[in-house]
Write a protein that holds these residues in place. Structure first.
Motif: not given
Length: 176
Positions: A73-84
């Protein structure tokens, strides 16, 4: 709620049940019976796809099935900041289980070709099925089974084209 099913052709069928009646559980039990092959599970949105990914992985892990997974899929990986920034434990648990997504045809080809008589599941949005089909055609492989969640949306213009045998070579199609 009444159960309805119908065969579109010898290799396509529809399972029609009301919302919340267990369609996902039915196709997961079906997956548990399989021992090998390339299976594609598709959904119309990334959110639904990720929900299915989480549920299927958890279910097949409980059944002790050895399965390899690929997310298309075209989803971009979550950044560490978004995960945190996420604080909901249930959402955090799901995010930790998500595989990396790709739309690169060569990566999908490698995954399909690396079957070794094992059990592979490709999770794909309806929109990205074209990439899965291109990889299968390049590999000379007919995929074994398509499971389409929200199968009624497969009639949408554009989606239906991605499900044609010439675009997505697949032996059996199940619409839930």
């Amino acid at each position: 709620g009444q159960f309805r099913h119908s065969a579109i052709s010898y290799n396509e069928f529809i399972i029609d049940l009301p919302t919340g009646s267990g369609k996902t559980r039915i196709f997961m039990e079906f997956l548990a019976w399989l021992s090998s092959g390339n299976v594609v599970i598709t959904a119309p949105t990334i959110t639904l796809l990720r929900q299915l990914e989480f549920e299927v992985k958890r279910f097949l892990t409980e059944k002790q099935k050895a399965v390899k997974y690929l997310i298309v899929c075209s989803e971009k990986a979550l950044s560490q900041e978004e995960r945190d920034a996420e604080t909901d434990p249930e959402i955090m648990d799901r995010m930790d289980s998500y595989g990396e997504a790709t739309t690169a045809v060569h990566e999908i080809e490698e995954f399909i070709n690396d079957n070794n008589n094992g059990f592979n599941i490709i999770f794909s949005t309806y929109k990205s099925l074209k990439r899965v089909g291109e990889a299968a055609r390049n590999s000379g492989v007919a995929l074994d089974l398509l499971i389409a969640d929200e199968g009624h949306r497969a009639c949408d213009i554009g989606v239906n084209d991605n499900l044609k045998q010439s675009v997505l070579p697949i032996k059996y199609k199940a619409f839930f």
